[in-house]
Design an enzyme around this catalytic site. Structure first.
Site, PDB file in Angstrom:
ATOM      1  N   CYS A 134       1.041  -1.340  -0.043  1.00  0.00           N
ATOM      2  CA  CYS A 134       0.082  -0.099   0.112  1.00  0.00           C
ATOM      3  C   CYS A 134       0.873   1.190  -0.018  1.00  0.00           C
ATOM      4  O   CYS A 134       0.292   2.327  -0.250  1.00  0.00           O
ATOM      5  CB  CYS A 134      -0.934  -0.059   1.206  1.00  0.00           C
ATOM      6  SG  CYS A 134      -2.336  -1.187   0.984  1.00  0.00           S
ATOM      7  N   LYS A 193       0.334   3.529  -3.383  1.00  0.00           N
ATOM      8  CA  LYS A 193      -0.778   4.188  -3.630  1.00  0.00           C
ATOM      9  C   LYS A 193      -0.385   5.864  -3.830  1.00  0.00           C
ATOM     10  O   LYS A 193       0.774   6.354  -3.301  1.00  0.00           O
ATOM     11  CB  LYS A 193      -1.657   4.286  -2.139  1.00  0.00           C
ATOM     12  CG  LYS A 193      -2.405   3.093  -1.964  1.00  0.00           C
ATOM     13  CD  LYS A 193      -3.187   3.105  -0.818  1.00  0.00           C
ATOM     14  CE  LYS A 193      -4.347   3.926  -1.060  1.00  0.00           C
ATOM     15  NZ  LYS A 193      -5.287   3.661   0.394  1.00  0.00           N
ATOM     16  N   THR A 236     -17.641  10.008   0.663  1.00  0.00           N
ATOM     17  CA  THR A 236     -16.999   9.975   1.931  1.00  0.00           C
ATOM     18  C   THR A 236     -15.658   8.939   2.300  1.00  0.00           C
ATOM     19  O   THR A 236     -15.256   8.752   3.269  1.00  0.00           O
ATOM     20  CB  THR A 236     -18.092   9.400   2.770  1.00  0.00           C
ATOM     21  OG1 THR A 236     -18.512   8.220   2.454  1.00  0.00           O
ATOM     22  CG2 THR A 236     -18.913  10.606   3.070  1.00  0.00           C
ATOM     23  N   ASP A 246     -15.233   6.031   1.697  1.00  0.00           N
ATOM     24  CA  ASP A 246     -15.117   4.724   2.355  1.00  0.00           C
ATOM     25  C   ASP A 246     -14.374   3.885   1.545  1.00  0.00           C
ATOM     26  O   ASP A 246     -13.515   3.789   0.625  1.00  0.00           O
ATOM     27  CB  ASP A 246     -16.661   4.291   2.379  1.00  0.00           C
ATOM     28  CG  ASP A 246     -17.321   4.801   3.387  1.00  0.00           C
ATOM     29  OD1 ASP A 246     -17.311   4.376   4.539  1.00  0.00           O
ATOM     30  OD2 ASP A 246     -18.004   5.995   3.431  1.00  0.00           O
ATOM     31  N   ASP A 247     -14.450   2.398   2.165  1.00  0.00           N
ATOM     32  CA  ASP A 247     -13.333   1.320   1.896  1.00  0.00           C
ATOM     33  C   ASP A 247     -14.183   0.601   0.374  1.00  0.00           C
ATOM     34  O   ASP A 247     -13.068  -0.060  -0.155  1.00  0.00           O
ATOM     35  CB  ASP A 247     -13.355   0.363   3.001  1.00  0.00           C
ATOM     36  CG  ASP A 247     -12.642   0.980   4.140  1.00  0.00           C
ATOM     37  OD1 ASP A 247     -11.206   1.424   4.058  1.00  0.00           O
ATOM     38  OD2 ASP A 247     -13.224   1.235   5.058  1.00  0.00           O
ATOM     39  N   ASP A 261      -8.424  -3.925  -4.917  1.00  0.00           N
ATOM     40  CA  ASP A 261      -7.216  -3.482  -4.538  1.00  0.00           C
ATOM     41  C   ASP A 261      -6.195  -4.448  -4.978  1.00  0.00           C
ATOM     42  O   ASP A 261      -6.246  -5.523  -5.081  1.00  0.00           O
ATOM     43  CB  ASP A 261      -7.087  -3.540  -2.804  1.00  0.00           C
ATOM     44  CG  ASP A 261      -6.238  -2.409  -2.249  1.00  0.00           C
ATOM     45  OD1 ASP A 261      -5.289  -2.332  -2.720  1.00  0.00           O
ATOM     46  OD2 ASP A 261      -6.538  -2.094  -1.090  1.00  0.00           O
ATOM     47  N   ASP A 263     -11.406  -4.814   2.771  1.00  0.00           N
ATOM     48  CA  ASP A 263     -12.577  -3.743   2.365  1.00  0.00           C
ATOM     49  C   ASP A 263     -13.607  -4.046   2.820  1.00  0.00           C
ATOM     50  O   ASP A 263     -14.690  -3.361   3.079  1.00  0.00           O
ATOM     51  CB  ASP A 263     -12.150  -3.105   1.028  1.00  0.00           C
ATOM     52  CG  ASP A 263     -10.847  -2.243   1.120  1.00  0.00           C
ATOM     53  OD1 ASP A 263     -10.320  -1.753   2.307  1.00  0.00           O
ATOM     54  OD2 ASP A 263     -10.472  -2.038  -0.123  1.00  0.00           O
ATOM     55  N   HIS A 321      -8.522 -10.909 -14.484  1.00  0.00           N
ATOM     56  CA  HIS A 321      -8.006 -10.375 -15.913  1.00  0.00           C
ATOM     57  C   HIS A 321      -6.542 -10.426 -15.669  1.00  0.00           C
ATOM     58  O   HIS A 321      -5.965 -10.044 -14.694  1.00  0.00           O
ATOM     59  CB  HIS A 321      -8.458  -8.934 -16.125  1.00  0.00           C
ATOM     60  CG  HIS A 321      -7.975  -8.177 -17.448  1.00  0.00           C
ATOM     61  ND1 HIS A 321      -8.547  -8.823 -18.627  1.00  0.00           N
ATOM     62  CD2 HIS A 321      -7.309  -7.245 -17.541  1.00  0.00           C
ATOM     63  CE1 HIS A 321      -7.817  -8.106 -19.477  1.00  0.00           C
ATOM     64  NE2 HIS A 321      -7.224  -7.077 -18.704  1.00  0.00           N
ATOM     65  N   ASP A 347     -10.654   0.370   7.446  1.00  0.00           N
ATOM     66  CA  ASP A 347      -9.189  -0.301   7.707  1.00  0.00           C
ATOM     67  C   ASP A 347      -8.127   0.706   7.361  1.00  0.00           C
ATOM     68  O   ASP A 347      -8.249   1.387   6.575  1.00  0.00           O
ATOM     69  CB  ASP A 347      -9.157  -1.630   7.087  1.00  0.00           C
ATOM     70  CG  ASP A 347      -9.354  -1.387   5.438  1.00  0.00           C
ATOM     71  OD1 ASP A 347      -9.747  -0.357   4.719  1.00  0.00           O
ATOM     72  OD2 ASP A 347      -8.850  -2.596   4.663  1.00  0.00           O
TER      73      ASP A 347
END
EC number: 2.7.9.3
Length: 346
Positions: A15, A18, A46, A48-49, A66, A89, A138, A225
């Site tokens: 992560c 990112k 907002t 959110d995950d 992700d 998530d 994919h 998270d």
């Protein structure tokens, strides 16, 4: 022939690769708004995950994706970490995963097929642990190895836990200790020993499935998270979504011991500095805090812990659920207050 080091392909692993929060906010502000049907309970508004789409009075679909570049050199471990992170998530929204699709990008001219196969098997092993199939996916040929999942889940519409639903007076409970990004930086520098690697792997491959249980506690109002933007970044998303301020007590924040030692020596990721540059103006740090403590608060977590906002009288039940699920480091770290979105760390 020397073993292939997957992290040598990555400019930023896990992560930590990112897009920085400030840059991402600018990009998203330029994106045109699409159709927003009434059934869409949670979209992009907002931070959110996952997205949540109401199917009927009893079910809503939770959808997320992700993926990232390698955070470790072992291909199977890379697959396990990436899959655990992606499924998290679903749990962070209070949902239960039902299936996944694999997202695979590999430099086919540089990685043997058995290495790629081991990455996929690592991801599949986590999906088996979560009780879901990988039902498709994919793949593309790219310069850096990339692996992750599209994860789909279900949740009762009344059990969705959004960033926008935290309440003033709530306490904040963090489920996993901080420091994964620092351990990954130490690994790339060749300084992480076998014990430290095992510690890193234990936290990054622990499924946050307790989230679907926590959502059933009436006093739990919001969950997220902690991943690439670090504890402060993801807490700030809750503050902004709920229009509240937060206080965090540094002494109560759980930390990975090995990571703390490295942080004191100045080991950190570049993403940590980018995170602070993105949201530092919205954070007040006590003058007694050291730079290494700031680095841990902004450290990008890969497959990090759940951050739960709950009524004070529900905190005991939340901690008990964490403990029963094997999260030994879960702790109350602060609270939410009325006020402009802002975080104060004492």
């Amino acid at each position: 022939m020397d073993p292939i080091k997957l992290t040598s392909f990555s400019h930023g692993g896990g992560c930590g690769c990112k897009i920085a929060p400030g840059v991402l906010a600018d990009i998203l502000s330029r994106a045109p708004q699409g159709l927003i049907p009434p059934e869409l309970m949670v979209g992009t508004e907002t931070a959110d995950d996952a997205a949540v789409y109401r199917l009927n009075d009893q079910q809503a679909l939770v959808a997320t994706t992700d993926f990232f570049t390698p955070i470790v050199d072992d291909p199977r471990d890379f697959g396990r970490i990436a899959a655990t992170n992606a499924i998290s998530d679903i749990y962070a929204m209070g949902g239960t995963p039902i299936m996944a699709l694999a997202l695979v990008g590999m430099p086919l001219d540089k990685l043997p097929l058995e290495v790629i196969g081991a990455i996929l098997e690592g991801g599949a092993s986590v999906c088996r642990e979560a009780g879901i199939p990988i039902a498709g996916g994919h793949s593309i040929d790219v310069l850096e190895p990339i692996y992750g999942l599209v994860a789909l889940g279900l949740v009762h519409p009344q059990r969705v836990r959004r960033n926008a639903d935290a309440q003033a007076g709530d306490v904040l409970v963090l489920g996993k200790p901080l420091g994964v990004g620092i351990l990954s930086a130490a690994l790339k520098k060749g300084r992480l020993d076998a014990k430290g690697y095992a510690e890193m792997l234990r936290h990054t491959t622990q499924l946050n499935r307790v989230g679907s249980v926590l959502a059933e506690i009436d006093g739990v109002h919001a969950m997220t998270d902690v991943t690439g933007f670090g504890l402060l970044g993801h807490l700030l998303e809750v503050c902004r979504g709920s229009k509240l301020a937060a206080e965090v007590e540094m002494a109560k924040v759980p930390l990975i011991g090995t990571a703390t030692a490295f942080a004191r020596e100045g080991v950190a990721t570049g993403a940590s500095a980018r995170n602070w540059a993105g949201y530092g103006p919205a954070v007040s740090l006590d003058g007694a805090l050291a730079p290494w403590q700031q680095a841990l608060l902004t450290d990008p977590q890969t497959s990090g812990g759940l951050l739960v906002s709950c009524a004070a009288d529900a905190a005991g039940a939340v901690l008990a659920r964490f403990e029963a699920a094997g999260f030994d480091d879960a702790a109350v770290i602060g609270r939410l207050l009325p006020g402009e979105p802002h975080i104060r760390v004492a």
